[in-house]
Design a protein around this motif. Structure first.
Motif, PDB file in Angstrom:
ATOM      1  N   THR A  72       0.991  -1.214  -0.187  1.00 61.61           N
ATOM      2  CA  THR A  72      -0.049   0.245   0.064  1.00 61.61           C
ATOM      3  C   THR A  72       0.398   1.327   0.148  1.00 61.61           C
ATOM      4  OG1 THR A  72       0.062   0.055   2.849  1.00 61.61           O
ATOM      5  CG2 THR A  72      -2.433  -1.112   1.112  1.00 61.61           C
ATOM      6  N   THR A  73       2.232   1.367   0.488  1.00 62.15           N
ATOM      7  CA  THR A  73       3.388   2.188   1.179  1.00 62.15           C
ATOM      8  C   THR A  73       3.162   3.442  -0.643  1.00 62.15           C
ATOM      9  OG1 THR A  73       4.058   1.419   2.583  1.00 62.15           O
ATOM     10  CG2 THR A  73       5.379   3.567   1.461  1.00 62.15           C
TER      11      THR A  73
ATOM     12  N   ASP B 238       7.273  -8.222  -6.569  1.00 62.12           N
ATOM     13  CA  ASP B 238       6.167  -9.449  -6.562  1.00 62.12           C
ATOM     14  C   ASP B 238       5.465  -9.606  -6.146  1.00 62.12           C
ATOM     15  OD1 ASP B 238       5.697  -9.453  -2.976  1.00 62.12           O
ATOM     16  OD2 ASP B 238       5.765  -7.476  -4.350  1.00 62.12           O
TER      17      ASP B 238
ATOM     18  N   ALA C 173       9.421  -7.422  -0.818  1.00 63.05           N
ATOM     19  CA  ALA C 173       9.217  -8.448  -1.651  1.00 63.05           C
ATOM     20  C   ALA C 173       7.779  -9.479  -1.962  1.00 63.05           C
ATOM     21  CB  ALA C 173       9.766  -8.642  -3.275  1.00 63.05           C
TER      22      ALA C 173
ATOM     23  N   LYS D 138       7.187   0.828  11.425  1.00 65.11           N
ATOM     24  CA  LYS D 138       8.023   0.155  11.007  1.00 65.11           C
ATOM     25  C   LYS D 138       9.359   0.732  11.461  1.00 65.11           C
ATOM     26  CE  LYS D 138       5.712  -1.314   6.892  1.00 65.11           C
ATOM     27  NZ  LYS D 138       5.662  -0.846   5.243  1.00 65.11           N
TER      28      LYS D 138
HETATM   29  C1  6PG Z   1       3.334  -6.985  -1.223  1.00 64.99           C
HETATM   30  C2  6PG Z   1       4.929  -6.357  -0.758  1.00 64.99           C
HETATM   31  C3  6PG Z   1       5.173  -6.404   0.361  1.00 64.99           C
HETATM   32  C4  6PG Z   1       5.641  -4.830   0.861  1.00 64.99           C
HETATM   33  C5  6PG Z   1       5.091  -4.876   2.543  1.00 64.99           C
HETATM   34  C6  6PG Z   1       4.631  -3.527   2.626  1.00 64.99           C
HETATM   35  O1  6PG Z   1       2.785  -7.288  -2.365  1.00 64.99           O
HETATM   36  O2  6PG Z   1       2.985  -6.934  -0.356  1.00 64.99           O
HETATM   37  O3  6PG Z   1       5.561  -6.496  -2.071  1.00 64.99           O
HETATM   38  O4  6PG Z   1       6.577  -6.316   0.066  1.00 64.99           O
HETATM   39  O5  6PG Z   1       5.769  -3.782   0.383  1.00 64.99           O
HETATM   40  O6  6PG Z   1       4.887  -5.472   2.878  1.00 64.99           O
HETATM   41  O7  6PG Z   1       3.564  -3.512   2.723  1.00 64.99           O
HETATM   42  P1  6PG Z   1       3.213  -2.082   2.891  1.00 64.99           P
HETATM   43  O8  6PG Z   1       3.349  -0.441   1.982  1.00 64.99           O
HETATM   44  O9  6PG Z   1       1.178  -2.255   2.738  1.00 64.99           O
HETATM   45  O10 6PG Z   1       3.274  -1.565   4.362  1.00 64.99           O
END
Ligand code: 6PG
Length: 245
Positions: A54-55, A79, A155, A205
């Motif tokens: 989501t970020t 991913d 990922a 985080k």
């Molecule tokens: C996924 C991402 C994963 C993500 C992190 C942070 O498919 O979920 O590739 O690596 O970047 O989990 O997720 P948020 O940005 O939602 O905190």
């Protein structure tokens, strides 16, 4: 307003701290647009690996407003969840609504992971696509954008994950969050990139960021990626960087 974090970062690792999520999004968009324009002006094309989660959404919206020659940029994903491309959990869908559609990225430049296929077939097809695009021991993407989970995953490489060997470029990850299988670029591919950018937001985080960046938890996937990549930039908002300041 941004600030470099006080302690001198390890050689090759840049940390930029932004006041809030809006500044972080603007800063990330600026960095990505600059890196892609540099690559396309130098070589005529660029390769950019998108992060999921989501970020990045706010950064992608800001990036869509930048003047990037998207006709010269090949887009890939770090991913994907094993769901159809129109599923709410799809990383492709998130990027499509925030970047691909608003920026009118040509379809032929979009190379998504076919999450709708059975996992092993999706892995094979994506690895074949990459090996057709990159005729070298490891694909050297111009820029790989990553988010980071609270557990330090990047990922879909979760703590404790050990790929059977370091040859594959694309790996299956069974039973990710929510029990959804995933397809991920391997650590070897992530760290072969010209530039790795980690985009991390939020106080939740902060401790993980500190452990990843101060060497106290070198086994965290985010720490491993940082330690082995050629050039690494961490883009953080102030809450996520609070353990460093
Ligand atoms: C996924 C991402 C994963 C993500 C992190 C942070 O498919 O979920 O590739 O690596 O970047 O989990 O997720 P948020 O940005 O939602 O905190």
């Amino acid at each position: 307003m941004t600030s470099e974090s006080p302690e001198p970062p390890r050689k090759g690792v840049t940390r930029i701290v932004f006041d809030d999520t809006a500044e972080l999004a603007r800063g990330a968009a600026e960095l990505v647009a600059t890196a892609l324009s540099h690559a396309t002006s130098g070589r005529g094309t660029a390769s950019f690996v998108l992060a999921g989660g989501t970020t990045p959404a706010a950064s992608y919206r800001a990036l869509a407003r930048k003047s990037v020659d998207w006709g010269s940029v090949d887009l890939f994903w770090g991913d994907e969840r094993c769901v159809p491309p129109d599923h709410p959990a799809s990383n492709y869908r998130m990027a499509s609504t925030t970047l691909l559609e608003p920026a009118k990225v040509p379809a032929e430049r979009v190379h998504r992971i076919p999450g709708e296929l059975p996992t092993d077939r999706a892995v094979r097809e994506y690895e074949t696509l990459l090996r057709q695009r990159f005729d070298e021991p490891w694909p050297r993407f111009d820029l790989v954008l990553l988010g980071m989970g609270v557990d330090g995953h990047v990922a879909s490489l979760f703590p404790g994950h050990r790929s059977q060997d370091d040859r594959p470029w694309v790996i299956p990850v069974e039973g990710g969050p929510g029990g959804i299988d995933r397809v991920s670029l391997s650590m070897g591919v992530l760290t072969a990139a010209e530039q790795l950018v980690l985009l991390v937001s939020g106080a939740a985080k902060a401790d993980t960021v500190k452990r990843a960046l101060t060497g106290t938890d070198p086994g965290l996937p985010a720490a491993v990626a940082t330690a082995h990549a050629r050039k690494v930039t961490w883009l953080l908002d102030r809450p996520a960087a609070s353990g460093l300041l």
